[in-house]
Scaffold this active site. Structure first.
Site, PDB file in Angstrom:
ATOM      1  N   ASP A  25       0.827  -1.208   0.000  1.00 31.61           N
ATOM      2  CA  ASP A  25       0.000   0.000   0.000  1.00 31.61           C
ATOM      3  C   ASP A  25       0.865   1.263   0.000  1.00 31.61           C
ATOM      4  O   ASP A  25       1.970   1.267   0.546  1.00 31.61           O
ATOM      5  CB  ASP A  25      -0.921  -0.013   1.235  1.00 31.61           C
ATOM      6  CG  ASP A  25      -2.045   0.997   1.100  1.00 31.61           C
ATOM      7  OD1 ASP A  25      -2.402   1.376  -0.033  1.00 31.61           O
ATOM      8  OD2 ASP A  25      -2.584   1.428   2.144  1.00 31.61           O
ATOM      9  N   HIS A  42       2.358   3.498  -9.029  1.00 31.20           N
ATOM     10  CA  HIS A  42       2.186   2.072  -9.329  1.00 31.20           C
ATOM     11  C   HIS A  42       3.396   1.547 -10.108  1.00 31.20           C
ATOM     12  O   HIS A  42       3.868   0.440  -9.862  1.00 31.20           O
ATOM     13  CB  HIS A  42       0.895   1.837 -10.116  1.00 31.20           C
ATOM     14  CG  HIS A  42      -0.332   2.214  -9.339  1.00 31.20           C
ATOM     15  ND1 HIS A  42      -0.518   1.853  -8.031  1.00 31.20           N
ATOM     16  CD2 HIS A  42      -1.440   2.924  -9.690  1.00 31.20           C
ATOM     17  CE1 HIS A  42      -1.685   2.325  -7.607  1.00 31.20           C
ATOM     18  NE2 HIS A  42      -2.258   2.988  -8.591  1.00 31.20           N
ATOM     19  N   LEU A 136      11.275 -20.349  -4.731  1.00 30.40           N
ATOM     20  CA  LEU A 136      10.281 -19.477  -4.076  1.00 30.40           C
ATOM     21  C   LEU A 136       8.969 -19.592  -4.847  1.00 30.40           C
ATOM     22  O   LEU A 136       8.974 -19.621  -6.075  1.00 30.40           O
ATOM     23  CB  LEU A 136      10.761 -18.014  -4.128  1.00 30.40           C
ATOM     24  CG  LEU A 136       9.773 -16.946  -3.649  1.00 30.40           C
ATOM     25  CD1 LEU A 136       9.685 -16.922  -2.125  1.00 30.40           C
ATOM     26  CD2 LEU A 136      10.177 -15.557  -4.142  1.00 30.40           C
TER      27      LEU A 136
HETATM   28  C1  IPE Z   1      -5.278  -2.723  -0.205  1.00 30.37           C
HETATM   29  O1  IPE Z   1      -4.991  -1.389  -0.403  1.00 30.37           O
HETATM   30  C2  IPE Z   1      -5.247  -3.480  -1.494  1.00 30.37           C
HETATM   31  C3  IPE Z   1      -3.948  -3.572  -2.135  1.00 30.37           C
HETATM   32  C4  IPE Z   1      -2.790  -3.178  -1.661  1.00 30.37           C
HETATM   33  C5  IPE Z   1      -3.947  -4.200  -3.417  1.00 30.37           C
HETATM   34  P1  IPE Z   1      -6.138  -0.284  -0.552  1.00 30.37           P
HETATM   35  O2  IPE Z   1      -5.460   1.006  -0.705  1.00 30.37           O
HETATM   36  O3  IPE Z   1      -7.091  -0.688  -1.602  1.00 30.37           O
HETATM   37  O4  IPE Z   1      -6.861  -0.389   0.864  1.00 30.37           O
HETATM   38  P2  IPE Z   1      -7.855   0.632   1.585  1.00 30.37           P
HETATM   39  O5  IPE Z   1      -8.924   0.965   0.600  1.00 30.37           O
HETATM   40  O6  IPE Z   1      -7.066   1.822   1.975  1.00 30.37           O
HETATM   41  O7  IPE Z   1      -8.344  -0.119   2.777  1.00 30.37           O
HETATM   42  C1  IPE Z   2      -1.518   0.226  -3.385  1.00 27.76           C
HETATM   43  O1  IPE Z   2      -1.295   1.592  -3.388  1.00 27.76           O
HETATM   44  C2  IPE Z   2      -1.766  -0.345  -4.757  1.00 27.76           C
HETATM   45  C3  IPE Z   2      -3.167  -0.714  -5.023  1.00 27.76           C
HETATM   46  C4  IPE Z   2      -4.114  -0.742  -4.141  1.00 27.76           C
HETATM   47  C5  IPE Z   2      -3.494  -1.079  -6.379  1.00 27.76           C
HETATM   48  P1  IPE Z   2      -2.510   2.614  -3.414  1.00 27.76           P
HETATM   49  O2  IPE Z   2      -2.861   2.886  -4.827  1.00 27.76           O
HETATM   50  O3  IPE Z   2      -3.622   2.146  -2.560  1.00 27.76           O
HETATM   51  O4  IPE Z   2      -1.827   3.884  -2.780  1.00 27.76           O
HETATM   52  P2  IPE Z   2      -2.463   4.895  -1.722  1.00 27.76           P
HETATM   53  O5  IPE Z   2      -2.913   4.075  -0.541  1.00 27.76           O
HETATM   54  O6  IPE Z   2      -3.598   5.589  -2.407  1.00 27.76           O
HETATM   55  O7  IPE Z   2      -1.325   5.796  -1.379  1.00 27.76           O
HETATM   56 MG    MG Z   3      -4.101   2.415  -0.602  1.00 28.81          MG
END
Ligand code: IPE
Ligand code: IPE
Ligand code: MG
Length: 260
Positions: A25, A42, A136
């Site tokens: 995240d 990303h 792995l």
């Molecule tokens: C969780 O992250 C899902 C992934 C890392 C793929 P999100 O950014 O979607 O989670 P929330 O919405 O903050 O809980």
């Molecule tokens: C995690 O990073 C990747 C996915 C959930 C696809 P985020 O895109 O949720 O990044 P933040 O949480 O908005 O910073």
């Molecule tokens: Mg996120």
């Protein structure tokens, strides 16, 4: 009561987790902090996956599961979803050779049915090209949700009971666990979430019942081999009790350590 009936393989401290799971995240915030579009985060995040895979290989971690796209991430803007799926396909193509060289077995977990046939075909090809690799197992969770996983396992149980191949009275926790995705692999020992939030966001709900949780304030693109090493050091210091007392764990550990 028999105290050794636990399904958990070892209550003794294990220096290296067999299975590490990561909620990757913070990509969007990492990009925004730099005045970049979220999608740049990303792209940067894909590089962290490579660094973490390599560190897992060095450390002898057997299974790494990374959460790349949740069943709730469909709520994001279409343009971001598009970039994420394109990035997934590009990364898969680019990394396949490297995975083969490093003896990495790839598995994708989640409901792939909403994705294009091109993506599904790429996944099938990459999984079969790496299926015999052993150093792995890398599981990438895409359109995955812990509730979806439990639901599909229940559906499979119900259909087997309906068909008469499974008796209702043998349906227990292990019968359900055996129908979850990745059921042939150990449950995660260590579950890491980057990006500062302290929640599971519908990741491996059942499998994480006894995972050690580790939260990092680093955004995912900042998470590297050193950051993973810190998490592994933290894990090695923990005492996993699985419901037992500290005294029981110590007694069992010292009897294991005694020379025979
Ligand atoms: C969780 O992250 C899902 C992934 C890392 C793929 P999100 O950014 O979607 O989670 P929330 O919405 O903050 O809980
Ligand atoms: C995690 O990073 C990747 C996915 C959930 C696809 P985020 O895109 O949720 O990044 P933040 O949480 O908005 O910073
Ligand atoms: Mg996120």
């Amino acid at each position: 009561m028999n105290e050794t009936t636990s399904d958990h393989p070892a209550a003794e401290p294990a220096a290296v987790p067999a299975h590490v799971a990561i909620v990757m995240d913070g990509n969007g915030r990492w990009a925004r902090q730099r005045g970049l579009p979220r999608t740049a985060g990303h792209r940067a995040g894909a590089k962290s996956v490579r660094a973490v895979v390599e560190e897992c290989l060095r450390r002898g971690v057997a299974v790494l599961t990374v959460f790349a796209f949740s069943s709730e991430n469909w709520r994001r803007p279409q343009a971001e979803i598009y970039v994420l799926t394109e990035l997934f396909m590009t990364t898969l193509r680019v990394e396949l050779r490297r995975m083969i060289e490093h003896d990495v077995r790839l598995r994708i977990i989640g409901d792939l049915s909403p994705f294009s046939s091109k993506l599904q075909q790429l996944v099938t090809e990459a999984e079969s090209a790496t299926q015999h690799n052993q150093a792995l197992t890398l599981q990438v969770a895409i359109n995955y949700g812990g509730r979806w996983d439990v639901t599909q396992a229940v559906r499979r149980l119900l259909s087997e009971v309906n068909e008469g191949t499974l008796a209702l009275d043998v349906v227990d926790e292990s019968a359900l666990a055996a129908r979850l995705v990745g059921a042939d692999l150990p449950d995660p020992d260590l579950l890491i979430r980057t990006g500062g939030e302290k929640r599971l966001s519908n990741f491996l709900l059942w499998q994480a019942a006894y995972s050690e949780l580790y939260f990092s304030d680093l955004m995912w693109p900042e998470f590297d081999a050193d950051a993973l090493a810190l998490a592994l050091t933290d894990f090695a210091r923990r005492q996993r009790r699985f419901g037992q007392t500290s005294e029981q764990i110590r007694a069992r550990h010292s009897s294991v350590m005694e020379p025979s």
